[in-house]
Design a protein around this motif. Sequence first.
Motif, PDB file in Angstrom:
ATOM      1  N   PRO A 115     -22.592 -10.078 -13.562  1.00 23.03           N
ATOM      2  CA  PRO A 115     -22.533  -8.508 -14.259  1.00 23.03           C
ATOM      3  C   PRO A 115     -24.223  -7.366 -14.163  1.00 23.03           C
ATOM      4  O   PRO A 115     -24.641  -8.366 -14.023  1.00 23.03           O
ATOM      5  CB  PRO A 115     -22.311  -8.427 -15.677  1.00 23.03           C
ATOM      6  N   SER A 117     -24.901  -3.221 -16.335  1.00 24.56           N
ATOM      7  CA  SER A 117     -25.272  -2.772 -17.520  1.00 24.56           C
ATOM      8  C   SER A 117     -24.198  -1.002 -16.448  1.00 24.56           C
ATOM      9  O   SER A 117     -24.560  -1.162 -15.966  1.00 24.56           O
ATOM     10  CB  SER A 117     -26.165  -2.969 -18.149  1.00 24.56           C
ATOM     11  N   ASP A 133     -29.175 -20.990 -11.415  1.00 26.57           N
ATOM     12  CA  ASP A 133     -29.736 -20.020 -11.494  1.00 26.57           C
ATOM     13  C   ASP A 133     -29.948 -18.440 -10.709  1.00 26.57           C
ATOM     14  O   ASP A 133     -30.863 -19.456  -9.041  1.00 26.57           O
ATOM     15  CB  ASP A 133     -30.644 -20.204 -12.472  1.00 26.57           C
ATOM     16  N   TRP A 150     -29.429 -14.574 -14.228  1.00 25.38           N
ATOM     17  CA  TRP A 150     -27.642 -14.845 -14.108  1.00 25.38           C
ATOM     18  C   TRP A 150     -28.104 -16.536 -14.426  1.00 25.38           C
ATOM     19  O   TRP A 150     -27.824 -16.966 -13.168  1.00 25.38           O
ATOM     20  CB  TRP A 150     -26.787 -13.935 -13.696  1.00 25.38           C
ATOM     21  N   THR A 151     -27.725 -16.607 -15.541  1.00 25.57           N
ATOM     22  CA  THR A 151     -26.962 -18.040 -15.735  1.00 25.57           C
ATOM     23  C   THR A 151     -25.852 -19.069 -16.481  1.00 25.57           C
ATOM     24  O   THR A 151     -25.672 -17.620 -17.319  1.00 25.57           O
ATOM     25  CB  THR A 151     -28.515 -19.139 -16.761  1.00 25.57           C
ATOM     26  N   ASP A 152     -25.173 -18.956 -15.431  1.00 23.46           N
ATOM     27  CA  ASP A 152     -23.035 -19.528 -15.913  1.00 23.46           C
ATOM     28  C   ASP A 152     -23.394 -17.830 -16.115  1.00 23.46           C
ATOM     29  O   ASP A 152     -21.563 -17.552 -17.434  1.00 23.46           O
ATOM     30  CB  ASP A 152     -23.049 -20.391 -16.918  1.00 23.46           C
ATOM     31  N   GLY A 153     -23.226 -16.941 -15.248  1.00 25.57           N
ATOM     32  CA  GLY A 153     -22.849 -15.901 -14.616  1.00 25.57           C
ATOM     33  C   GLY A 153     -23.365 -14.772 -16.207  1.00 25.57           C
ATOM     34  O   GLY A 153     -22.494 -13.126 -16.226  1.00 25.57           O
ATOM     35  N   GLU A 154     -24.049 -15.369 -16.742  1.00 22.06           N
ATOM     36  CA  GLU A 154     -24.450 -13.860 -18.459  1.00 22.06           C
ATOM     37  C   GLU A 154     -25.934 -13.760 -18.037  1.00 22.06           C
ATOM     38  O   GLU A 154     -26.802 -14.359 -16.959  1.00 22.06           O
ATOM     39  CB  GLU A 154     -24.797 -14.988 -19.609  1.00 22.06           C
ATOM     40  N   ARG A 155     -26.157 -12.890 -18.276  1.00 25.36           N
ATOM     41  CA  ARG A 155     -27.237 -12.004 -16.928  1.00 25.36           C
ATOM     42  C   ARG A 155     -28.049 -11.717 -18.627  1.00 25.36           C
ATOM     43  O   ARG A 155     -28.245 -11.703 -19.859  1.00 25.36           O
ATOM     44  CB  ARG A 155     -27.271 -10.295 -16.825  1.00 25.36           C
ATOM     45  N   LEU A 156     -29.880 -11.961 -18.040  1.00 25.29           N
ATOM     46  CA  LEU A 156     -30.649 -11.964 -19.188  1.00 25.29           C
ATOM     47  C   LEU A 156     -31.518 -11.407 -18.861  1.00 25.29           C
ATOM     48  O   LEU A 156     -32.454 -11.563 -17.407  1.00 25.29           O
ATOM     49  CB  LEU A 156     -31.118 -13.665 -19.803  1.00 25.29           C
TER      50      LEU A 156
END
Length: 352
Positions: A115, A117, A133, A150-156
């Motif tokens: 993902p 933004s 990761d 991206w960790t487990d599909g989540e973006r930081l």
Amino acid sequence: MSKSSCEPRLHVLPGLTPTSDARVEALSDSGWVAGASWEDGIPYSAVVWSDPERVVDTGVGGVAVADGVAISASAIDVNESGTVAINRWKSTPRLSISHEEALVWSQQDGATVLPTSRYRPRASVTAINDEGDVLGHVRGRGHGSVPVIWTDGERLRLPVPRHDKAYGTDINNDGLIVGSYWGRYGTAGSWTWDGGPKLMPLRPTDTTAVTAATDVDDSGLIIGGQHVGPGDAIRTILWRNPAASPVRLMRIRTVDLHNSGYLAAVEPGFRGYGATAYIGHRRDGGIKARLPQPSVPDGSLGWSNVYAAAVARGASPFAPGGGVTVGGFAQDFDSMTSQAVLWTCSQTWLNP
């Protein structure tokens, strides 16, 4: 290091067809090899090799749409479970790259787009660790590139100061990230990030040298480069931990670092010609040995460049006897040829 019982060998890996070009970009100790394959007039496809005779098309890239529009892809990194980090891009006759996507692929799950933004819809990857990761970047029109994980599909998003630019290059299995930065007042250098509130700068070699941290192993040892002399000359430098002062090693560009201390390295040549692949080790201030070239293709006067890209260690379908494997590619501009290459038991060339 004792002498190995294995025999050194150079493998030329197949492309997707008998006439396809290919290159190796990444290796894992468990035997995964990842890169790209393409044919004249056909866009790049991200591929993996599971043994010396078999190449697997990930199904990412390799699409010629219409009117000169093409969708290409290349594998960038692979972890020990065989999960591959991939960059995919669209090109048009007017724009060499008009859109970019970051993906992960595995044999079990296929391809998944990572993902982004609304304001930074374009993405690319630089590394993946064994936890899954993924390190990369997002960017958009009017919005500069920023490093993300991206960790487990989540973006930081990493905590880059507002007016600075930063580029993340590698992540180890503890989540330590290294990269480079450019400040708003002309400052530049290297940094680490361990999940804290800010990027932590690495010490430079001196007050004027600009360094670029490129790789970090699982002990926290960091390898990077420093420009020296004219042209593209690079000296490898080493930080033994994020708080240490750097140590100058050999005058060569290190492109990958293994936990055992072995290095894949390149002498870049001059103005796009003459690159040479090396195996190295960080011991004794850095040692290196040139890797042999594959046979020259028909219609060629010799390879324009031979690049190393990655290093792994251990037994695999490519190296049943174990030892150190270096992956890369040979490139010839005359015949427009690129061959994916593995050098197995390559420590033998380093320790004859």
